[in-house]
Structures are given as structure tokens and as C-alpha cells.
Scaffold this motif. Structure first.
Motif, PDB file in Angstrom:
ATOM      1  N   ASP A 219       0.823  -1.219   0.000  1.00 46.55           N
ATOM      2  CA  ASP A 219       0.000   0.000   0.000  1.00 46.55           C
ATOM      3  C   ASP A 219       0.853   1.263   0.000  1.00 46.55           C
ATOM      4  OD1 ASP A 219      -2.276  -1.476  -0.098  1.00 46.55           O
ATOM      5  OD2 ASP A 219      -2.873  -1.171   1.987  1.00 46.55           O
ATOM      6  N   LYS A 220       1.956   1.256   0.743  1.00 43.58           N
ATOM      7  CA  LYS A 220       2.831   2.432   0.762  1.00 43.58           C
ATOM      8  C   LYS A 220       3.490   2.626  -0.610  1.00 43.58           C
ATOM      9  CE  LYS A 220       3.979   2.692   5.694  1.00 43.58           C
ATOM     10  NZ  LYS A 220       2.948   1.747   6.166  1.00 43.58           N
ATOM     11  N   ALA A 221       3.889   1.531  -1.237  1.00 48.01           N
ATOM     12  CA  ALA A 221       4.490   1.634  -2.564  1.00 48.01           C
ATOM     13  C   ALA A 221       3.485   2.148  -3.583  1.00 48.01           C
ATOM     14  CB  ALA A 221       5.045   0.278  -3.000  1.00 48.01           C
ATOM     15  N   LEU A 222       2.251   1.651  -3.529  1.00 48.79           N
ATOM     16  CA  LEU A 222       1.217   2.111  -4.455  1.00 48.79           C
ATOM     17  C   LEU A 222       0.902   3.590  -4.242  1.00 48.79           C
ATOM     18  CD1 LEU A 222      -1.312  -0.880  -4.413  1.00 48.79           C
ATOM     19  CD2 LEU A 222       0.383  -0.340  -6.158  1.00 48.79           C
ATOM     20  N   ALA A 223       1.035   4.051  -2.994  1.00 52.29           N
ATOM     21  CA  ALA A 223       0.783   5.454  -2.682  1.00 52.29           C
ATOM     22  C   ALA A 223       1.981   6.345  -2.995  1.00 52.29           C
ATOM     23  CB  ALA A 223       0.407   5.603  -1.204  1.00 52.29           C
ATOM     24  N   ALA A 224       3.037   5.773  -3.598  1.00 56.11           N
ATOM     25  CA  ALA A 224       4.266   6.492  -3.947  1.00 56.11           C
ATOM     26  C   ALA A 224       5.004   6.993  -2.707  1.00 56.11           C
ATOM     27  CB  ALA A 224       3.970   7.652  -4.899  1.00 56.11           C
ATOM     28  N   ASP A 225       4.787   6.329  -1.569  1.00 56.50           N
ATOM     29  CA  ASP A 225       5.504   6.655  -0.337  1.00 56.50           C
ATOM     30  C   ASP A 225       6.750   5.776  -0.270  1.00 56.50           C
ATOM     31  OD1 ASP A 225       6.412   7.220   2.192  1.00 56.50           O
ATOM     32  OD2 ASP A 225       4.666   6.382   3.249  1.00 56.50           O
ATOM     33  N   ALA A 226       7.770   6.167  -1.027  1.00 60.60           N
ATOM     34  CA  ALA A 226       8.969   5.335  -1.134  1.00 60.60           C
ATOM     35  C   ALA A 226       9.652   5.168   0.216  1.00 60.60           C
ATOM     36  CB  ALA A 226       9.935   5.942  -2.152  1.00 60.60           C
ATOM     37  N   ALA A 227       9.774   6.259   0.980  1.00 65.30           N
ATOM     38  CA  ALA A 227      10.451   6.187   2.278  1.00 65.30           C
ATOM     39  C   ALA A 227       9.716   5.239   3.221  1.00 65.30           C
ATOM     40  CB  ALA A 227      10.556   7.575   2.894  1.00 65.30           C
ATOM     41  N   GLY A 228       8.373   5.348   3.267  1.00 61.12           N
ATOM     42  CA  GLY A 228       7.588   4.476   4.128  1.00 61.12           C
ATOM     43  C   GLY A 228       7.659   3.031   3.684  1.00 61.12           C
ATOM     44  N   ALA A 229       7.660   2.804   2.374  1.00 65.10           N
ATOM     45  CA  ALA A 229       7.725   1.440   1.848  1.00 65.10           C
ATOM     46  C   ALA A 229       9.069   0.794   2.183  1.00 65.10           C
ATOM     47  CB  ALA A 229       7.493   1.447   0.341  1.00 65.10           C
ATOM     48  N   VAL A 230      10.152   1.552   2.030  1.00 69.99           N
ATOM     49  CA  VAL A 230      11.490   1.019   2.339  1.00 69.99           C
ATOM     50  C   VAL A 230      11.608   0.727   3.831  1.00 69.99           C
ATOM     51  CG1 VAL A 230      13.944   1.592   2.422  1.00 69.99           C
ATOM     52  CG2 VAL A 230      12.622   2.070   0.359  1.00 69.99           C
ATOM     53  N   LYS A 231      11.055   1.606   4.666  1.00 67.42           N
ATOM     54  CA  LYS A 231      11.089   1.373   6.118  1.00 67.42           C
ATOM     55  C   LYS A 231      10.336   0.091   6.473  1.00 67.42           C
ATOM     56  CE  LYS A 231       9.915   3.501  10.563  1.00 67.42           C
ATOM     57  NZ  LYS A 231       9.298   4.673  11.231  1.00 67.42           N
ATOM     58  N   THR A 232       9.183  -0.119   5.817  1.00 69.05           N
ATOM     59  CA  THR A 232       8.413  -1.338   6.062  1.00 69.05           C
ATOM     60  C   THR A 232       9.178  -2.564   5.600  1.00 69.05           C
ATOM     61  OG1 THR A 232       6.341  -0.105   5.812  1.00 69.05           O
ATOM     62  CG2 THR A 232       6.215  -2.498   5.625  1.00 69.05           C
ATOM     63  N   LEU A 233       9.832  -2.475   4.442  1.00 64.36           N
ATOM     64  CA  LEU A 233      10.639  -3.588   3.947  1.00 64.36           C
ATOM     65  C   LEU A 233      11.739  -3.943   4.946  1.00 64.36           C
ATOM     66  CD1 LEU A 233      11.344  -5.512   1.554  1.00 64.36           C
ATOM     67  CD2 LEU A 233      12.918  -3.724   0.762  1.00 64.36           C
ATOM     68  N   GLN A 234      12.402  -2.932   5.483  1.00 63.70           N
ATOM     69  CA  GLN A 234      13.457  -3.173   6.466  1.00 63.70           C
ATOM     70  C   GLN A 234      12.879  -3.809   7.733  1.00 63.70           C
ATOM     71  OE1 GLN A 234      14.889   0.856   6.685  1.00 63.70           O
ATOM     72  NE2 GLN A 234      16.459   0.539   5.108  1.00 63.70           N
ATOM     73  N   GLY A 235      11.677  -3.367   8.111  1.00 62.62           N
ATOM     74  CA  GLY A 235      11.021  -3.955   9.277  1.00 62.62           C
ATOM     75  C   GLY A 235      10.654  -5.412   9.067  1.00 62.62           C
ATOM     76  N   LEU A 236      10.185  -5.724   7.869  1.00 63.67           N
ATOM     77  CA  LEU A 236       9.851  -7.119   7.550  1.00 63.67           C
ATOM     78  C   LEU A 236      11.082  -8.015   7.672  1.00 63.67           C
ATOM     79  CD1 LEU A 236       7.579  -6.507   4.427  1.00 63.67           C
ATOM     80  CD2 LEU A 236       6.834  -7.550   6.576  1.00 63.67           C
ATOM     81  N   ARG A 237      12.197  -7.523   7.137  1.00 65.69           N
ATOM     82  CA  ARG A 237      13.423  -8.311   7.204  1.00 65.69           C
ATOM     83  C   ARG A 237      13.875  -8.494   8.651  1.00 65.69           C
ATOM     84  NH1 ARG A 237      19.121  -7.138   3.920  1.00 65.69           N
ATOM     85  NH2 ARG A 237      20.065  -9.185   4.376  1.00 65.69           N
ATOM     86  N   ALA A 238      13.781  -7.426   9.437  1.00 62.00           N
ATOM     87  CA  ALA A 238      14.218  -7.491  10.828  1.00 62.00           C
ATOM     88  C   ALA A 238      13.356  -8.445  11.646  1.00 62.00           C
ATOM     89  CB  ALA A 238      14.181  -6.092  11.451  1.00 62.00           C
ATOM     90  N   GLU A 239      12.085  -8.560  11.286  1.00 63.42           N
ATOM     91  CA  GLU A 239      11.185  -9.421  12.042  1.00 63.42           C
ATOM     92  C   GLU A 239      11.189 -10.864  11.530  1.00 63.42           C
ATOM     93  OE1 GLU A 239       7.347  -7.589  12.267  1.00 63.42           O
ATOM     94  OE2 GLU A 239       8.043  -6.104  13.712  1.00 63.42           O
ATOM     95  N   GLY A 240      12.072 -11.164  10.578  1.00 63.49           N
ATOM     96  CA  GLY A 240      12.250 -12.545  10.148  1.00 63.49           C
ATOM     97  C   GLY A 240      11.300 -13.031   9.077  1.00 63.49           C
ATOM     98  N   VAL A 241      10.587 -12.106   8.413  1.00 65.74           N
ATOM     99  CA  VAL A 241       9.718 -12.518   7.308  1.00 65.74           C
ATOM    100  C   VAL A 241      10.592 -13.016   6.163  1.00 65.74           C
ATOM    101  CG1 VAL A 241       8.003 -11.723   5.618  1.00 65.74           C
ATOM    102  CG2 VAL A 241       7.925 -10.894   7.981  1.00 65.74           C
ATOM    103  N   GLU A 242      10.225 -14.131   5.566  1.00 69.37           N
ATOM    104  CA  GLU A 242      11.027 -14.735   4.505  1.00 69.37           C
ATOM    105  C   GLU A 242      10.924 -13.933   3.204  1.00 69.37           C
ATOM    106  OE1 GLU A 242      13.021 -17.256   4.800  1.00 69.37           O
ATOM    107  OE2 GLU A 242      12.503 -17.800   6.857  1.00 69.37           O
ATOM    108  N   ALA A 243      12.038 -13.857   2.491  1.00 66.23           N
ATOM    109  CA  ALA A 243      12.079 -13.113   1.229  1.00 66.23           C
ATOM    110  C   ALA A 243      11.043 -13.600   0.210  1.00 66.23           C
ATOM    111  CB  ALA A 243      13.491 -13.154   0.639  1.00 66.23           C
ATOM    112  N   PRO A 244      10.792 -14.931   0.074  1.00 63.84           N
ATOM    113  CA  PRO A 244       9.792 -15.368  -0.909  1.00 63.84           C
ATOM    114  C   PRO A 244       8.394 -14.819  -0.654  1.00 63.84           C
ATOM    115  CG  PRO A 244      11.174 -17.213  -0.268  1.00 63.84           C
ATOM    116  CD  PRO A 244      11.519 -16.074   0.657  1.00 63.84           C
ATOM    117  N   VAL A 245       8.053 -14.596   0.632  1.00 63.08           N
ATOM    118  CA  VAL A 245       6.729 -14.042   0.955  1.00 63.08           C
ATOM    119  C   VAL A 245       6.618 -12.610   0.441  1.00 63.08           C
ATOM    120  CG1 VAL A 245       5.165 -13.410   2.843  1.00 63.08           C
ATOM    121  CG2 VAL A 245       6.482 -15.532   2.973  1.00 63.08           C
TER     122      VAL A 245
END
Length: 334
Positions: A219-245
Motif C-alpha cells: 500500500d505504501k508503494a502504491l501510494a508512492a511513499d517510497a520512504a515508508g515502503a522502504v522502512k516497512t521492507l526493512q522492518g519485515l526483514r528485521a522481524e524474520g519474514v522470509e524473502a519469498p513471501v
């Protein structure tokens, strides 16, 4: 021999093994489960050896025919699993697959995994040749209206049940992501105090999911919120979400945008194409911002990330996911 859906596969396998299975679709969970069922049935019939081939760009199709002709001294039957992420084998691949089909036998089983095929591909000579000797399993997406029924079936298979409101809560939470739904059901098996999940239990269970979720990233990426989308991506990685998901969610959204653009150009209204009202302006603005050629290039990059996840390319998958996130947000990669 047959063209079936995943629900018919178990019965089909009980009737006996075919020498060729073609699994086609864009739902990773259902593809994985179909392949697991085929492999298990094959092992039960003495197929104890397995060759895994990735049909990427410049793939040597001689490897397929070579694998079919080389049986181990210790295993008299072999599974050849060929993954073709592009879905198009080209002239050489088409000839190799037709030759394999012409020489199909009981000692070698081909499991061919493909993305969703269009009508022209389904009518191609190579698909017709494979289908004449084997089974083609077509996997269709589970749309929003079917999701509660799909979740209910999964709960029953896990010896659980749930109140209708609880099922609806989970359906809205996962928004079509079958892998996420399956993971939530596995968690419910541990959390449930009894066999019927209440709405309160479901609310508590899904509320305890990762603070950064893949749908928030999209949703952040679709809203063109690049900074928010990247922060969420970093959070996903930190919380152990798998890359394929994460890759599944991004690639699925890119394909959705391509299909939506085409239907918008045909004059169909956005409210008919996007069922969730709050997402309608996000999808519409992204369709206006991103051109079809860009989205097609994004899909090619997504395939490269998929290859990296499988260890087939010298690239950090998370770097590739960062690039895709920026691209979907309308930003050029760094």
C-alpha cells in the motif's frame, strides 16, 4: 490424458502415476502443495532419484534429455523436476519437450512447473504433446469472494472450525495471500483453546502478527511513499519474514496492475475491478503513474530475485526486493 484442478489431484494420483505432470499457475502455496503431492506419490512408486533443473535464459535443453537418459545404478526410477519461470521454452525447448513426451516411459517422471499460461501457450504444440502423455494441473487464484470458503476448508483440514465472523476477519487480514492464511492457521492450531475459533480469538491472533506486514509495504508503494515502503521492507526483514513471501506480494501486485490497466483502458470501472474500496484510489493512481512497459520490466526483475532466492544468481535477494520496492513506488533504484 487429463486437465485437472488441484482439488482433483489426490484422486488422480490414486488412480496411478502419469509419466508427465505440468503444474501451471501463480499461487506459490498451491503450486508447492501440488508438487509435494506428486513427489510423495512418485516416491511411493519407487522414484527415489530426483534431478532439479532451472530453465532460465540460455538454458541448455540437452540437459533435460540427458537427465532422462541417465539413470543411477542404485535407483531404477527418476523424477526430473524442471522449473520454467518464464513460461516460454522457445524453439529449442519446445522441440526438447516434444521429444521427451514422444519417449515418455514408466522409468522417468517429468514434473514441469510453469507460471500461469495464456490461451496461446495452452494451445501450443509442446503443451499439447505433454498433455497427451500426462496431466496438466491448472491453478487459479482464490478471489475475495471465495477466500472465506477456502479458509474454512483449511481450518477443517486442521481439525479446527471457526465462527463465520472469525473466518471473515482472517479473510480480510490476509487479502488473498494464501501463504499468509496458511501460516495463520498453523498458528491458530497452537493458540486455540478449543476446536471452534471465536471472533475474539481470531482478532487476538491476527493482531499479534508482525508489526510490519507485506500488505502495508504494498500500500505504501502504491501510494508512492517510497520512504515508508522502504522502512516497512526493512522492518519485515528485521522481524524474520522470509524473502519469498515479500517477493510473492510484490510480483502479485505488479501482475494485478497490468491486468487492471488493460481493463481500465477497455472502459471497466475501478470499483468493479478492485473490491476493497480503500484500495481503489491507490490502484488507480499507480496505474496512472506506471506504464505497462515498466511493469513488465519489473516482472523480469522479480524473476531475477526469485532466481537469487533459489541460489541461482550472484545477488542479495533483499537488495533486489529493495529495488522492486523503489520501482513500484515510482522511484529509480539507487
Amino acid at each position: 490424458m487429463a486437465r485437472i484442478n488441484p482439488r482433483q489431484l489426490s484422486q488422480n494420483l490414486r488412480q496411478g502415476l502419469a509419466p508427465i505432470y505440468v503444474v501451471t499457475g501463480d499461487e506459490p502455496l498451491l503450486i508447492q502443495e501440488c508438487c509435494d503431492d506428486i513427489r510423495e506419490a512418485a516416491r511411493n512408486h519407487g522414484f527415489n532419484e530426483r534431478d532439479l533443473l532451472h530453465g532460465e535464459h540460455n538454458f541448455d535443453w540437452g540437459l533435460l534429455l540427458s537427465a532422462a537418459g541417465s539413470l543411477s545404478l542404485f535407483a531404477d526410477k527418476k523424477i526430473i523436476e524442471l522449473r520454467l519461470p518464464g513460461g516460454k521454452p522457445g524453439d529449442k525447448g519446445s522441440k526438447a519437450l516434444q521429444e521427451f513426451a514422444a519417449n515418455a516411459n514408466d522409468e522417468t517422471l517429468l514434473l514441469l512447473v510453469l507460471p500461469k499460461l495464456d490461451r496461446a501457450q495452452l494451445n501450443s504444440k509442446w503443451i499439447k504433446a505433454l498433455e497427451a502423455k500426462g496431466v496438466l494441473i491448472q491453478i487459479w487464484p482464490v478471489d475475495a469472494s471465495e477466500m472465506p470458503r477456502w479458509i474454512h476448508q483449511r481450518l477443517r483440514a486442521a481439525n479446527l472450525d471457526a465462527e463465520p465472523e472469525a473466518i471473515q476477519i482472517l479473510a480480510e487480514r490476509v487479502e488473498g495471500n494464501l501463504l499468509a492464511a496458511s501460516q495463520e492457521i498453523e498458528k491458530l492450531k497452537l493458540l486455540a483453546q478449543d476446536s471452534v475459533i471465536s471472533a475474539d480469538t481470531m482478532n487476538n491472533a491476527v493482531a499479534s502478527s508482525a508489526r510490519y506486514d507485506v500488505f502495508g509495504l504494498i500500500d505504501k508503494a502504491l501510494a508512492a511513499d517510497a520512504a515508508g515502503a522502504v522502512k516497512t521492507l526493512q522492518g519485515l526483514r528485521a522481524e524474520g519474514v522470509e524473502a519469498p513471501v515479500v517477493l510473492w506480494a510484490i510480483a502479485r501486485e505488479i501482475r494485478t496492475l497490468l491486468e487492471t490497466q488493460q481493463k481500465l483502458e477497455e472502459g471497466q470501472p475501478i470499483n468493479r475491478l478492485v473490491r476493497i474500496q480503500k484500495r481503489q484510489p491507490l490502484i488507480q493512481s499507480a496505474c496512472q503513474r506506471l506504464r505497462p512497459r515498466q511493469l513488465e520490466n519489473f516482472l523480469l526483475r522479480a524473476r531475477a530475485v526469485d532466481n537469487a532466492i533459489k541460489g541461482g544468481k550472484e545477488m542479495d535477494p533483499w537488495a533486489g526486493l529493495l529495488e522492486l520496492t523503489l520501482n513500484l513506488s515510482g522511484k529509480r533504484s539507487i
